[in-house]
Design a protein around this motif. Sequence first.
Motif, PDB file in Angstrom:
ATOM      1  N   ASN A   1       0.793  -1.221   0.000  1.00  0.00           N
ATOM      2  CA  ASN A   1       0.000   0.000   0.000  1.00  0.00           C
ATOM      3  C   ASN A   1       0.827   1.274   0.000  1.00  0.00           C
ATOM      4  O   ASN A   1       0.320   2.346   0.332  1.00  0.00           O
ATOM      5  CB  ASN A   1      -0.971   0.025   1.207  1.00  0.00           C
ATOM      6  N   ASN A   2       2.094   1.189  -0.357  1.00  0.00           N
ATOM      7  CA  ASN A   2       2.901   2.400  -0.428  1.00  0.00           C
ATOM      8  C   ASN A   2       2.951   2.977  -1.840  1.00  0.00           C
ATOM      9  O   ASN A   2       3.472   4.065  -2.043  1.00  0.00           O
ATOM     10  CB  ASN A   2       4.333   2.109   0.049  1.00  0.00           C
ATOM     11  N   GLY A   3       2.421   2.253  -2.881  1.00  0.00           N
ATOM     12  CA  GLY A   3       2.463   2.720  -4.257  1.00  0.00           C
ATOM     13  C   GLY A   3       1.080   3.085  -4.761  1.00  0.00           C
ATOM     14  O   GLY A   3       0.133   3.198  -3.992  1.00  0.00           O
ATOM     15  N   PRO A   4       0.947   3.294  -6.083  1.00  0.00           N
ATOM     16  CA  PRO A   4      -0.357   3.641  -6.664  1.00  0.00           C
ATOM     17  C   PRO A   4      -1.401   2.587  -6.331  1.00  0.00           C
ATOM     18  O   PRO A   4      -1.134   1.389  -6.407  1.00  0.00           O
ATOM     19  CB  PRO A   4      -0.066   3.685  -8.165  1.00  0.00           C
ATOM     20  N   SER A   5      -2.603   3.032  -5.983  1.00  0.00           N
ATOM     21  CA  SER A   5      -3.670   2.107  -5.603  1.00  0.00           C
ATOM     22  C   SER A   5      -4.874   2.290  -6.518  1.00  0.00           C
ATOM     23  O   SER A   5      -5.004   3.286  -7.240  1.00  0.00           O
ATOM     24  CB  SER A   5      -4.103   2.339  -4.141  1.00  0.00           C
ATOM     25  N   ALA A   6      -5.775   1.314  -6.495  1.00  0.00           N
ATOM     26  CA  ALA A   6      -6.996   1.383  -7.306  1.00  0.00           C
ATOM     27  C   ALA A   6      -7.902   2.499  -6.801  1.00  0.00           C
ATOM     28  O   ALA A   6      -7.881   2.845  -5.614  1.00  0.00           O
ATOM     29  CB  ALA A   6      -7.718   0.046  -7.240  1.00  0.00           C
ATOM     30  N   PRO A   7      -8.705   3.111  -7.695  1.00  0.00           N
ATOM     31  CA  PRO A   7      -9.630   4.166  -7.253  1.00  0.00           C
ATOM     32  C   PRO A   7     -10.714   3.605  -6.340  1.00  0.00           C
ATOM     33  O   PRO A   7     -10.908   2.395  -6.235  1.00  0.00           O
ATOM     34  CB  PRO A   7     -10.216   4.694  -8.563  1.00  0.00           C
ATOM     35  N   GLU A   8     -11.416   4.517  -5.707  1.00  0.00           N
ATOM     36  CA  GLU A   8     -12.509   4.116  -4.836  1.00  0.00           C
ATOM     37  C   GLU A   8     -13.662   3.526  -5.658  1.00  0.00           C
ATOM     38  O   GLU A   8     -13.823   3.820  -6.841  1.00  0.00           O
ATOM     39  CB  GLU A   8     -13.023   5.318  -4.040  1.00  0.00           C
ATOM     40  N   THR A   9     -14.471   2.743  -5.000  1.00  0.00           N
ATOM     41  CA  THR A   9     -15.661   2.183  -5.642  1.00  0.00           C
ATOM     42  C   THR A   9     -16.719   3.272  -5.796  1.00  0.00           C
ATOM     43  O   THR A   9     -17.011   4.002  -4.838  1.00  0.00           O
ATOM     44  CB  THR A   9     -16.233   1.037  -4.798  1.00  0.00           C
ATOM     45  N   PRO A  10     -17.310   3.437  -6.984  1.00  0.00           N
ATOM     46  CA  PRO A  10     -18.349   4.462  -7.156  1.00  0.00           C
ATOM     47  C   PRO A  10     -19.557   4.195  -6.251  1.00  0.00           C
ATOM     48  O   PRO A  10     -19.958   3.046  -6.047  1.00  0.00           O
ATOM     49  CB  PRO A  10     -18.735   4.332  -8.630  1.00  0.00           C
ATOM     50  N   GLY A  11     -20.130   5.259  -5.752  1.00  0.00           N
ATOM     51  CA  GLY A  11     -21.347   5.161  -4.946  1.00  0.00           C
ATOM     52  C   GLY A  11     -22.521   5.776  -5.683  1.00  0.00           C
ATOM     53  O   GLY A  11     -22.387   6.342  -6.765  1.00  0.00           O
ATOM     54  N   GLY A  12     -23.669   5.695  -5.077  1.00  0.00           N
ATOM     55  CA  GLY A  12     -24.865   6.349  -5.604  1.00  0.00           C
ATOM     56  C   GLY A  12     -25.407   5.755  -6.883  1.00  0.00           C
ATOM     57  O   GLY A  12     -26.026   6.467  -7.687  1.00  0.00           O
ATOM     58  N   LEU A  13     -25.215   4.465  -7.102  1.00  0.00           N
ATOM     59  CA  LEU A  13     -25.710   3.840  -8.331  1.00  0.00           C
ATOM     60  C   LEU A  13     -27.238   3.826  -8.333  1.00  0.00           C
ATOM     61  O   LEU A  13     -27.872   3.342  -7.395  1.00  0.00           O
ATOM     62  CB  LEU A  13     -25.179   2.416  -8.452  1.00  0.00           C
ATOM     63  N   THR A  14     -27.829   4.371  -9.392  1.00  0.00           N
ATOM     64  CA  THR A  14     -29.279   4.365  -9.557  1.00  0.00           C
ATOM     65  C   THR A  14     -29.612   3.960 -10.990  1.00  0.00           C
ATOM     66  O   THR A  14     -28.839   4.220 -11.916  1.00  0.00           O
ATOM     67  CB  THR A  14     -29.914   5.737  -9.278  1.00  0.00           C
ATOM     68  N   VAL A  15     -30.762   3.350 -11.155  1.00  0.00           N
ATOM     69  CA  VAL A  15     -31.245   2.971 -12.479  1.00  0.00           C
ATOM     70  C   VAL A  15     -32.691   3.439 -12.594  1.00  0.00           C
ATOM     71  O   VAL A  15     -33.528   3.081 -11.764  1.00  0.00           O
ATOM     72  CB  VAL A  15     -31.163   1.450 -12.715  1.00  0.00           C
ATOM     73  N   SER A  16     -32.996   4.255 -13.616  1.00  0.00           N
ATOM     74  CA  SER A  16     -34.348   4.783 -13.775  1.00  0.00           C
ATOM     75  C   SER A  16     -34.873   4.457 -15.163  1.00  0.00           C
ATOM     76  O   SER A  16     -34.134   4.446 -16.149  1.00  0.00           O
ATOM     77  CB  SER A  16     -34.367   6.300 -13.552  1.00  0.00           C
ATOM     78  N   GLN A  17     -36.149   4.199 -15.228  1.00  0.00           N
ATOM     79  CA  GLN A  17     -36.809   3.873 -16.493  1.00  0.00           C
ATOM     80  C   GLN A  17     -37.026   5.144 -17.300  1.00  0.00           C
ATOM     81  O   GLN A  17     -37.534   6.139 -16.795  1.00  0.00           O
ATOM     82  CB  GLN A  17     -38.140   3.195 -16.193  1.00  0.00           C
ATOM     83  N   THR A  18     -36.650   5.134 -18.573  1.00  0.00           N
ATOM     84  CA  THR A  18     -36.940   6.257 -19.463  1.00  0.00           C
ATOM     85  C   THR A  18     -38.048   5.910 -20.450  1.00  0.00           C
ATOM     86  O   THR A  18     -38.838   6.758 -20.831  1.00  0.00           O
ATOM     87  CB  THR A  18     -35.685   6.707 -20.221  1.00  0.00           C
TER      88      THR A  18
END
Length: 405
Positions: free
Chosen positions: A28-45
Motif C-alpha cells: 500500500n505504499n504505491g499507486p492504488s486502485a480508485p474508490e468504488t463508485p457510490g450512488g448507483l441508480t437505475v431509472s426507467q426512461t
Amino acid sequence: MLKAWNGWRALAGMALVALAAGCSDDNNNGPSAPETPGGLTVSQTTLTAVRVSWNAVSGATGYVLERATAANPGVFAQVGGTIAATTYDDAVTAGVATSYRVAATDGSKTSAASATVTITTGVQAATLTGNITSNRTLYADTVYTLSGYVKVQSGVTLTVQAGTKVVGDTNVAGSSLWILRGGRIDAQGTAQAPIVFTSARSAGSRAPGDWGGIIIVGNGIINRTGTTILTEGPAQVSENYAGGNDNNDNSGTLRYVRIEFAGYDVSGGAGQELNALSSYAVGRGTTYEYIQTMAGLDDSFEWWGGAVDGRYLVSYESGDDHFDWTEGYQGRNQFLLALQTQRLVPRPGTGVFSSDPRGFEGDGCDPAVSGCTLTATGASTPFSNPVFANFTMIGPGQLAGAEPA
C-alpha cells in the motif's frame, strides 16, 4: 579483504530489496486502485430503455458498467466499453429484471464493483390536474389520468408520445383536456402505436360520458360578435373564444388518435355539452389526421368557426351528430366515415342523448345566442362554408331512434 567485499555486497542487496519493497503495490505504499463508485441508480426512461447513473470518483479516468439479466442473474457482462461520463443509457427488455453494477478505473487499476441495482421496466401511472403552465411530454410507458379540467396554457406545448394512453377520471365528472388559445398539442401516434384517450373504467364497463373529451381553442375567425363568447361547458370552466383574427392559426397536431367514451352534458339537454373533439376557432395551421371517435355522449366532431382541415376522420356510435359545424366554419375535410348501429346507454349523471342526432348538422350562426344576426336583410358573416368530400355514412335510421343524415 574478501570478507569486507562480501559484506558490502550483502548490504547493497538488502538495500535493493528494501527499495523494491517500497515500490510494491502489496504494502500500500504505491499507486492504488480508485474508490468504488457510490450512488448507483437505475431509472426507467421508456418501456425498453433505462438510464444508469452513479457518483463521480476523484482521480478516476473511466468507469466499467456491467449488466446481468434474469436469464443469467449472476453472470455480469460489460456494456458500453470504458465510459467517461457518470451516466449510461441502456436498452432493456420490458418486464424482464436487469441488474447493474459499476467500477471505477485509473489506468490499469480497477476498483471493486459497486453494490448491484436491479430494475424491471413496466407501465407507470401519473395524474394530470389543473393548469399545465410549462412544456410537458407524456410518455408511452405511463398511463395518465385526466382528473378534472386540465388546461394547457398559452405559449405551452403538450407533447404526447406515440402509443401513450390517457384516461379520464370517471370519479370527477367532466374530466377533460383543454388546449387554450396560444397553447399547442403535439400528439402524433402511428398506425401501429396510436394515442388513445379513453375511460378509466375497465373494458366492458365503459359508457358514453365517462369523461369529458378534448377541447381546443384557437385564434381563428368566428361570425359571432362580442368581446366575450364562451365555449360550451360548466360555468367558471368555459373559455372565451371571441375576437380571433387568424384562420391560419396553429394549435398543434392530432394524428392517429382515438377518443373514446367522452362527452359531458352539464345542461340536461339544453346545449351545454363537451364533445369527443370540440374545435373552437381552430385555424388551418392545425393538423387533424387519422382521428377516430367512439361512443361519445354528444357530437363526435364539432367546429365553431375557424378553418382547421381534417383527413381520415372516423366516428362510431355517436350520441348526437357525427359531424357538426357552426359560426362560420371554413375548413375542408376528406375521407370520412360515420357508423351508427345503436344508441348506447350513457353513464348516469353525465347527461342525456340528443333528441335529433344526425350524420351531418350544419349551421351559420344560431340567432338564439348572443352575437348572431339573422334577419330578412342579412346574416352573420363570414358564412359557414366548409367542404366535406369522399365520405360514407352508415346508420339504421329510425329503427334506432336516429334520424337519417
